[in-house]
Write a protein that holds these residues in place. Sequence first.
Motif, mmCIF file in Angstrom:
data_model
loop_
_atom_site.group_PDB
_atom_site.id
_atom_site.type_symbol
_atom_site.label_atom_id
_atom_site.label_comp_id
_atom_site.label_asym_id
_atom_site.label_seq_id
_atom_site.Cartn_x
_atom_site.Cartn_y
_atom_site.Cartn_z
ATOM 1 N N LYS A 71 19.556 -22.772 -69.108
ATOM 2 C CA LYS A 71 18.413 -23.525 -68.589
ATOM 3 C C LYS A 71 17.518 -22.557 -67.831
ATOM 4 N N ILE A 72 16.251 -22.550 -68.205
ATOM 5 C CA ILE A 72 15.295 -21.683 -67.514
ATOM 6 C C ILE A 72 15.058 -22.234 -66.118
ATOM 7 N N VAL A 73 15.224 -21.352 -65.142
ATOM 8 C CA VAL A 73 15.041 -21.745 -63.745
ATOM 9 C C VAL A 73 13.660 -21.320 -63.260
ATOM 10 N N TRP A 74 13.301 -20.054 -63.472
ATOM 11 C CA TRP A 74 11.968 -19.588 -63.119
ATOM 12 C C TRP A 74 11.710 -18.234 -63.755
ATOM 13 N N GLU A 75 10.439 -17.847 -63.737
ATOM 14 C CA GLU A 75 10.032 -16.548 -64.235
ATOM 15 C C GLU A 75 10.515 -15.476 -63.268
ATOM 16 N N ARG A 76 10.970 -14.385 -63.798
ATOM 17 C CA ARG A 76 11.456 -13.288 -62.965
ATOM 18 C C ARG A 76 10.278 -12.441 -62.517
ATOM 19 N N GLU A 77 10.177 -12.223 -61.241
ATOM 20 C CA GLU A 77 9.142 -11.347 -60.698
ATOM 21 C C GLU A 77 9.616 -9.898 -60.810
ATOM 22 N N PRO A 78 8.726 -8.979 -61.151
ATOM 23 C CA PRO A 78 9.120 -7.574 -61.211
ATOM 24 C C PRO A 78 9.543 -7.063 -59.826
ATOM 25 N N CYS A 79 10.565 -6.235 -59.799
ATOM 26 C CA CYS A 79 11.041 -5.680 -58.533
ATOM 27 C C CYS A 79 10.672 -4.203 -58.428
ATOM 28 N N SER A 80 10.745 -3.681 -57.224
ATOM 29 C CA SER A 80 10.361 -2.288 -56.983
ATOM 30 C C SER A 80 11.277 -1.293 -57.694
ATOM 31 N N LYS A 81 12.475 -1.730 -58.081
ATOM 32 C CA LYS A 81 13.406 -0.848 -58.789
ATOM 33 C C LYS A 81 12.826 -0.372 -60.123
ATOM 34 N N LEU A 89 5.121 0.624 -63.445
ATOM 35 C CA LEU A 89 5.741 -0.361 -64.335
ATOM 36 C C LEU A 89 5.870 -1.730 -63.680
ATOM 37 N N LYS A 90 6.153 -1.750 -62.386
ATOM 38 C CA LYS A 90 6.275 -3.033 -61.682
ATOM 39 C C LYS A 90 5.007 -3.856 -61.849
ATOM 40 N N GLU A 91 3.865 -3.240 -61.623
ATOM 41 C CA GLU A 91 2.596 -3.971 -61.730
ATOM 42 C C GLU A 91 2.288 -4.360 -63.178
ATOM 43 N N LEU A 92 2.620 -3.483 -64.112
ATOM 44 C CA LEU A 92 2.370 -3.769 -65.525
ATOM 45 C C LEU A 92 3.183 -4.961 -66.028
ATOM 46 N N LEU A 93 4.362 -5.194 -65.434
ATOM 47 C CA LEU A 93 5.238 -6.271 -65.899
ATOM 48 C C LEU A 93 5.027 -7.599 -65.169
ATOM 49 N N ILE A 94 4.041 -7.685 -64.302
ATOM 50 C CA ILE A 94 3.756 -8.967 -63.653
ATOM 51 C C ILE A 94 3.421 -9.994 -64.734
ATOM 52 N N GLY A 95 4.144 -11.107 -64.717
ATOM 53 C CA GLY A 95 3.956 -12.154 -65.724
ATOM 54 C C GLY A 95 4.643 -11.880 -67.047
ATOM 55 N N LYS A 96 5.380 -10.758 -67.113
ATOM 56 C CA LYS A 96 6.032 -10.376 -68.365
ATOM 57 C C LYS A 96 7.474 -9.930 -68.149
ATOM 58 N N ARG A 97 8.090 -10.259 -67.030
ATOM 59 C CA ARG A 97 9.395 -9.719 -66.647
ATOM 60 C C ARG A 97 10.564 -10.513 -67.210
ATOM 61 N N GLY A 98 10.308 -11.610 -67.902
ATOM 62 C CA GLY A 98 11.395 -12.415 -68.439
ATOM 63 C C GLY A 98 11.682 -13.627 -67.568
ATOM 64 N N THR A 99 12.823 -14.265 -67.811
ATOM 65 C CA THR A 99 13.159 -15.480 -67.082
ATOM 66 C C THR A 99 14.569 -15.400 -66.515
ATOM 67 N N LEU A 100 14.733 -16.053 -65.383
ATOM 68 C CA LEU A 100 16.062 -16.232 -64.805
ATOM 69 C C LEU A 100 16.586 -17.568 -65.293
ATOM 70 N N THR A 101 17.839 -17.587 -65.699
ATOM 71 C CA THR A 101 18.414 -18.798 -66.273
ATOM 72 C C THR A 101 19.782 -19.085 -65.667
#
Length: 113
Positions: A71-81, A89-101
């Motif tokens: 079950k999709i819970v929310w979109e994953r925010e990019p982390c500083s790692k 890369l963190k900024e480039l992946l905003i809105g594209k980081r996948g989902t937490l389920t």
Amino acid sequence: MNSNFGIEGDRHASIKPNKQKRQVLTMDNETLDLFCLKPGDIWENATTSGINLQNLRAGQILQIGKEIQLKIVWEREPCSKLEELESGLKELLIGKRGTLTQVIKGGTVSIND
């Protein structure tokens, strides 16, 4: 994958309520390809192909193989790692980081499920 637990051996696997909503990180292969990344490079647990995860919303169900349901819970925010892989890369992946389920139906997963 185990229901309401996650993937055995993963650091996010837990029966604790505060961790149940982030059991499995999914990422689509198309986005990885866009940034010349390989599956696993950004620490996702499952990589999909042919489905745009960014179009899915909280509460929707992903079916993996014949058994597993996430079950999709929310979109994953990019982390500083992500900056360890490539600067910016963190900024480039905003809105594209996948989902937490959350695993709602467990089972065995195989490559290409």
